[in-house]
Enzyme design. Structure first.
Site, PDB file in Angstrom:
ATOM      1  N   SER A   1       6.372   4.706   1.300  1.00  0.00           N
ATOM      2  CA  SER A   1       5.367   4.954   0.254  1.00  0.00           C
ATOM      3  C   SER A   1       4.051   4.239   0.519  1.00  0.00           C
ATOM      4  CB  SER A   1       5.916   4.547  -1.127  1.00  0.00           C
ATOM      5  OG  SER A   1       7.100   5.261  -1.421  1.00  0.00           O
ATOM      6  N   ARG A   2       3.777   3.941   1.780  1.00  0.00           N
ATOM      7  CA  ARG A   2       2.525   3.306   2.198  1.00  0.00           C
ATOM      8  C   ARG A   2       2.347   1.901   1.629  1.00  0.00           C
ATOM      9  NH1 ARG A   2       3.278   6.845   5.262  1.00  0.00           N
ATOM     10  NH2 ARG A   2       1.740   8.277   6.143  1.00  0.00           N
TER      11      ARG A   2
END
Length: 214
Positions: A190-191
């Site tokens: 999810s970065r």
């Protein structure tokens, strides 16, 4: 027509990086990660993006090979008459980037740059394959050539000129980047990547660490 790359992405999930994982010294931490890159079969793990900027302030980047790392810093060699050599003469500061994509990792280094002593340059130059030493004489790096034939003719002339003992060209040398900032980046889902940074404290001559938002 423009190419749509908006959906080109990967989800990173190979691991994480916690504060407890850090060693006291960033060079030792780099060596740990470098050894892991070698063990995992990363292609040319010593390939690094070198970014420089001259007095004009316009940055330029290219890939060079790391040829040494120790307490004093990160070492590389190049033609000092090249664009990067000219920019380092004007602004002796550089940024390095090691893009270890296969491990979902990168390491960033920033710091002042110093030329290496000629004796050290000569020792390394003598260890290179003869073809690379001839190539250093044949190529006036970053200068314009008419075509491939001109470059090959220059190589042939240098090949005829020297035997096995190929001296160091006057404009060929090396540099050491003395790290002031070293960032270790580990991809996460999810970065929400891990970014842990060492920064030298000039007053205490010690390393401070912090976490940056991704």
């Amino acid at each position: 027509m423009s190419r749509d790359l908006s959906s080109a992405r990967e989800e990173y999930a190979r691991g994480g990086l916690d504060e407890a994982d850090l060693l006291a010294d960033p060079v030792a931490m780099f060596e740990r990660w470098y050894d892991q890159a070698v063990d995992q079969g990363v292609h040319e793990p010593n390939a690094m993006v070198l970014s420089t900027a001259g007095a004009h302030g316009r940055p330029s980047s290219r890939i060079v090979l790391l040829k040494g790392v120790s307490e004093r810093g990160f070492v590389f060699f190049t033609n000092q008459a090249s664009r990067k050599g000219g920019e380092l003469a004007e602004v002796p500061w550089a940024a390095l980037l090691f893009p270890w994509h296969a491990l979902e990792r990168q390491v960033r280094v920033e710091g002042p740059v110093e030329p290496l002593p000629r004796e050290e340059v000569a020792t390394y130059f003598a260890s290179r394959p003869r073809g690379s030493r001839i190539g250093a004489w044949a190529s006036r790096q970053s200068s314009t050539v008419a075509d491939r034939a001109e470059l090959e003719a220059s190589y042939a002339a240098a090949d005829d000129r020297f035997g096995e003992d190929v001296p160091v060209p006057d404009d060929w040398g090396g540099y050491v980047v003395r790290p002031e900032v070293v960032e270790f980046w580990q991809g996460r889902p999810s970065r929400l990547h891990d970014r842990l940074v060492y920064e030298r404290d000039p007053q205490e001559r010690a390393w401070l660490t912090c976490r940056l938002a991704p």
